[in-house]
Design an enzyme around this catalytic site. Structure first.
Site, short mmCIF file in Angstrom:
data_model
loop_
_atom_site.label_atom_id
_atom_site.label_comp_id
_atom_site.label_asym_id
_atom_site.label_seq_id
_atom_site.Cartn_x
_atom_site.Cartn_y
_atom_site.Cartn_z
N ARG A 242 0.85 -1.22 0.00
CA ARG A 242 0.00 0.00 0.00
C ARG A 242 0.87 1.25 0.00
NH1 ARG A 242 -2.53 1.23 4.56
NH2 ARG A 242 -3.11 -0.93 4.96
N TYR B 213 -13.79 22.61 -11.81
CA TYR B 213 -14.07 21.21 -12.14
C TYR B 213 -15.28 20.75 -11.32
CZ TYR B 213 -13.63 16.27 -12.91
OH TYR B 213 -13.89 14.97 -13.25
N ASP C 95 -5.08 23.32 -8.96
CA ASP C 95 -5.40 22.21 -9.86
C ASP C 95 -4.88 22.64 -11.23
OD1 ASP C 95 -6.51 20.48 -11.72
OD2 ASP C 95 -8.49 20.39 -10.76
N LYS D 87 -5.65 12.80 -17.68
CA LYS D 87 -5.78 13.73 -18.79
C LYS D 87 -4.47 13.72 -19.61
CE LYS D 87 -9.72 14.12 -16.90
NZ LYS D 87 -10.12 15.15 -15.96
C1 LIG Z 1 -10.56 15.22 -14.66
C2 LIG Z 1 -10.29 16.34 -13.74
C3 LIG Z 1 -10.29 16.16 -12.34
C4 LIG Z 1 -10.63 14.84 -11.70
O1 LIG Z 1 -9.76 13.84 -12.05
P1 LIG Z 1 -10.15 12.26 -12.10
O2 LIG Z 1 -8.89 11.62 -12.49
O3 LIG Z 1 -11.25 12.12 -13.10
O4 LIG Z 1 -10.62 11.90 -10.72
C5 LIG Z 1 -10.00 17.26 -11.55
N1 LIG Z 1 -9.72 18.46 -12.08
C6 LIG Z 1 -9.71 18.68 -13.40
C7 LIG Z 1 -9.41 20.03 -13.93
C8 LIG Z 1 -9.99 17.62 -14.27
O5 LIG Z 1 -10.01 17.85 -15.60
#
Ligand SMILES: *Cc1c(COP(=O)(O)O)cnc(C)c1O
Length: 384
Positions: free
Chosen positions: A52, A105, A178, A203
């Site tokens: 883990r 988001y 983010d 992404k």
């Molecule tokens: C996709 C995304 C998230 C969340 O990520 P996951 O991998 O789907 O949990 C958070 N912030 C942004 C800007 C995103 O595009």
């Protein structure tokens, strides 16, 4: 490989020089073991005890990410972007107040509204491109975190990272970004004063629409970062080794992809801005975007691969346009090699601040001319 000899691009291609120490394979194996042997003297000299917290495939990918982002305290991979983002809030003390963007988001906004209060957190939502709104929302002695998403979904609002980080620090708060959409190809928030940076690696970092994962990186290895690490281990919000392997494979071509995607996005944004059936193009690279001037100072190598368009004729025309594409994939998510188109208000649902005539475009690595022609025929078909 000695980090100081090579650029991030070169180091990512070589996965920081990771190879298999036994066979000398140029691609390191995927480590799947859940447990490791203890030494006769009762120690764990390998540094690996249990799967883990300890996995070398994960650590190899984390090393690449930390280098790309210039994260002095290192990187922590999580099972998703949401697991990474929520850990930033969970590591705050109960009763903490946080400031977040009004438009951000969607899934994280919903978590902040519906689930964060049960952890004793209170949240104020502000327009994150307004330093005066951020400052007015600060509750002295209580505000522990300012969370920005730069550029933020789906309007690509730009926060002045350096100024907002200074503001947070003046009031004893952390500043977290983010940076999923910008990616380290365009912005490195830790070098601009942010304390923590988060990415959904689902992404552009992985880039092939086949891994769900997230990462946190920090500037300082302090008590707060230790709490984040402990939370990941304690709740087991970890990435699987196979996903970490795929991510490392994606990172080898990250710079190539990001460069091609930003170039195609720039071309498309300009052409769509002149399209008679498009009412507005939202892209930080266009001079008419409200965040353009700040984006130009804090983004490098272009302005990213995400564009939103507002279709003339309103919601029905926008949905009809998405229905008529042949090449673009009608799907949520972003950052993959294939271009995606999405009517954003439909997925965000009731209460969304997203305009109903908005289509969000994630630009991939196809021929930009093909992408333009397909969108052009879809816009024309939707407008009869
Ligand atoms: C996709 C995304 C998230 C969340 O990520 P996951 O991998 O789907 O949990 C958070 N912030 C942004 C800007 C995103 O595009």
């Amino acid at each position: 490989m000695d980090k100081k000899d090579y650029s991030p691009r070169t180091l990512a291609v070589h996965a920081m020089g990771a190879i298999d120490p036994i066979t000398k394979a140029v691609v390191p194996p995927i480590h799947v073991a859940t447990t490791y042997i203890r030494d006769e003297d009762n120690a764990y000299s390998s540094g690996y005890c249990y799967g883990r917290p300890d996995n070398s495939t994960i650590r190899e990918a984390e090393a690449v990410l930390a280098h790309l982002e210039e994260a002095k305290a290192g990187a922590l991979l999580f099972g998703s972007g949401m697991a990474a983002a929520t850990a930033v809030f969970m590591a705050l003390e109960p009763g903490a107040h946080v400031i977040a963007p009004k438009v951000m988001y969607w899934a994280l906004r919903r978590w902040l509204l519906e689930d964060a209060p049960a952890l004793g957190l209170s949240v104020t939502f502000v327009e994150m491109d307004s330093l005066s709104q951020i400052e007015a929302a600060i509750q002295p002695g209580k505000t522990r975190l300012i969370w920005a998403e730069v550029p933020s979904n789906p309007l690509w609002t730009i926060t002045d990272i350096r100024a907002a980080a200074d503001l947070a620090h003046t009031h004893g708060a952390l500043f977290a970004v983010d940076s999923t959409v910008a990616s380290p190809f365009h912005t490195r928030p830790l070098t601009l004063g942010a304390d923590v940076v988060m990415h959904s690696v689902s992404k552009i970092l992985n880039g092939h629409s086949d891994v769900i994962g997230g990462v946190l990186m920090a500037a300082k290895d302090d008590a707060y970062w230790a709490r984040v690490k402990r939370i990941r281990g304690a709740i087991g919000a970890i990435l699987g080794p196979f996903e970490a392997f795929l991510l490392m494979r994606g990172l080898r071509t990250f710079h190539l992809r990001a460069e091609a995607q930003a170039k195609a996005a720039d071309t498309l944004a300009k052409r769509l801005a002149a399209h008679p059936l498009v009412a507005q193009v939202l892209y930080p690279g266009l001079p008419q975007h409200p965040g353009h001037d700040i984006a130009a100072t804090q983004m490098e190598n272009g302005f990213g691969y995400m564009i939103s368009i507002r279709v003339s004729g309103g919601e029905a025309a926008a949905i009809a346009t998405a229905a008529k594409v042949r090449l673009w994939k009608r799907a949520t998510s972003l950052g993959g090699v294939e271009s995606l188109i999405e009517h954003r208000a439909s997925i965000e649902g009731p209460g969304t601040p997203c305009p109903s005539d908005l289509l969000r475009l994630s630009i991939g690595i196809e021929d930009a001319e093909d992408l333009f022609n397909d969108l052009d025929q879809a816009l024309k078909a939707a407008h009869g």
